[in-house]
Design an enzyme around this catalytic site. Structure first.
Site, PDB file in Angstrom:
ATOM      1  N   SER A  61       0.820  -1.203   0.000  1.00  0.00           N
ATOM      2  CA  SER A  61       0.000   0.000   0.000  1.00  0.00           C
ATOM      3  C   SER A  61       0.852   1.251   0.000  1.00  0.00           C
ATOM      4  O   SER A  61       1.846   1.353   0.703  1.00  0.00           O
ATOM      5  CB  SER A  61      -0.904   0.050   1.216  1.00  0.00           C
ATOM      6  N   HIS A  63      -0.022   3.822   1.309  1.00  0.00           N
ATOM      7  CA  HIS A  63      -0.167   4.464   2.619  1.00  0.00           C
ATOM      8  C   HIS A  63       1.016   4.123   3.517  1.00  0.00           C
ATOM      9  O   HIS A  63       1.333   4.864   4.425  1.00  0.00           O
ATOM     10  CB  HIS A  63      -1.490   4.065   3.271  1.00  0.00           C
ATOM     11  N   ASP A  70      -5.826   9.646   2.159  1.00  0.00           N
ATOM     12  CA  ASP A  70      -7.187   9.638   1.646  1.00  0.00           C
ATOM     13  C   ASP A  70      -7.905  10.831   2.261  1.00  0.00           C
ATOM     14  O   ASP A  70      -7.792  11.064   3.460  1.00  0.00           O
ATOM     15  CB  ASP A  70      -7.915   8.353   2.053  1.00  0.00           C
ATOM     16  N   GLU A 119      -9.800   6.289  -7.825  1.00  0.00           N
ATOM     17  CA  GLU A 119      -9.906   6.724  -6.427  1.00  0.00           C
ATOM     18  C   GLU A 119      -9.717   8.236  -6.334  1.00  0.00           C
ATOM     19  O   GLU A 119      -8.605   8.709  -6.097  1.00  0.00           O
ATOM     20  CB  GLU A 119      -8.843   6.029  -5.551  1.00  0.00           C
ATOM     21  N   HIS A 122      -7.760   9.601  -3.163  1.00  0.00           N
ATOM     22  CA  HIS A 122      -6.410   9.184  -2.763  1.00  0.00           C
ATOM     23  C   HIS A 122      -5.372  10.104  -3.401  1.00  0.00           C
ATOM     24  O   HIS A 122      -5.160  10.058  -4.620  1.00  0.00           O
ATOM     25  CB  HIS A 122      -6.200   7.730  -3.185  1.00  0.00           C
TER      26      HIS A 122
HETATM   27 ZN   LIG Z   1      -5.735   5.635  -0.255  1.00  0.00          ZN
END
Ligand SMILES: [Zn+2]
Length: 148
Positions: A61, A63, A70, A119, A122
Site C-alpha cells: 500500500s 499508505h 485519503d 480513487e 487518494h
Molecule cells: Zn488511499
C-alpha cells in the site's frame, strides 16, 4: 505522513479553507497489520480478484510509504466513494493538489496502467514539479517514471 508531505498537506488544507472547501484527512499511514486486516477482510468479502483491484496487498500500500493520504468531505458523509470526483470538493482537488506537490494517484480511465480502480480521494505526494507535470499531461505516476 512523512514530514515534507505532511507540511504540503497542511498547506493544501489551509488553501482549501480559504476557498471555502471542506476537506478532511481520512487515513494516512497504515501499519502492516492494519493493511493486512483490510486486505484479508476484502478477500473474504468480495473474493481475491476484487480485493486485488481495490486494496493493496500487505506491504504494497502507498499508505505505508508515508506519502499518501485519503481525503473526504461532509458532502459525501466522509465516505471514500468514486462519486467524490463529481463533487465541488473532488473537482477542487484535481485543480489544486498539483501546486502543493500532490497527484490524484489512481485517475479515471487509467485503471489498466495503475492496476487500481478510480480513487478520486487518494492523493499522493510526489513533489511540486512532478505533480504539475503529471496532472497537466493527464498521465500517471507509472508513465512519468517510465514504467509503462
Ligand atoms: Zn488511499
Amino acid at each position: 505522513m512523512r514530514q515534507d508531505a505532511a507540511k504540503a498537506l497542511e498547506e493544501l488544507f489551509s488553501e482549501a479553507e480559504k476557498d471555502g472547501i471542506d476537506i478532511y484527512a481520512i487515513s494516512g499511514y497504515r501499519s502492516y497489520d492494519r493493511q493486512e486486516y483490510i486486505f484479508t477482510s476484502k478477500v473474504m468479502e468480495r473474493g481475491i480478484y476484487v480485493a486485488n483491484q481495490t486494496s493493496a496487498k500487505p506491504g504494497e500500500s502507498e499508505h505505508q510509504t508515508g506519502l499518501a493520504m485519503d481525503v473526504s468531505s461532509p458532502s459525501v458523509n466522509f465516505q471514500l466513494t468514486q462519486y467524490y470526483g463529481h463533487t465541488r470538493e473532488g473537482k477542487w482537488l484535481v485543480e489544486n493538489v498539483p501546486k502543493h506537490g500532490f497527484i490524484i494517484r489512481y485517475p479515471e480511465g487509467k485503471e489498466y496502467i495503475t492496476g487500481y480502480n478510480y480513487e478520486p480521494w487518494h492523493i499522493r505526494y510526489v513533489g511540486k514539479n512532478a505533480a504539475e507535470f503529471i496532472m497537466n499531461e493527464n498521465i500517471t505516476l507509472e508513465e512519468y517514471l517510465g514504467k509503462v
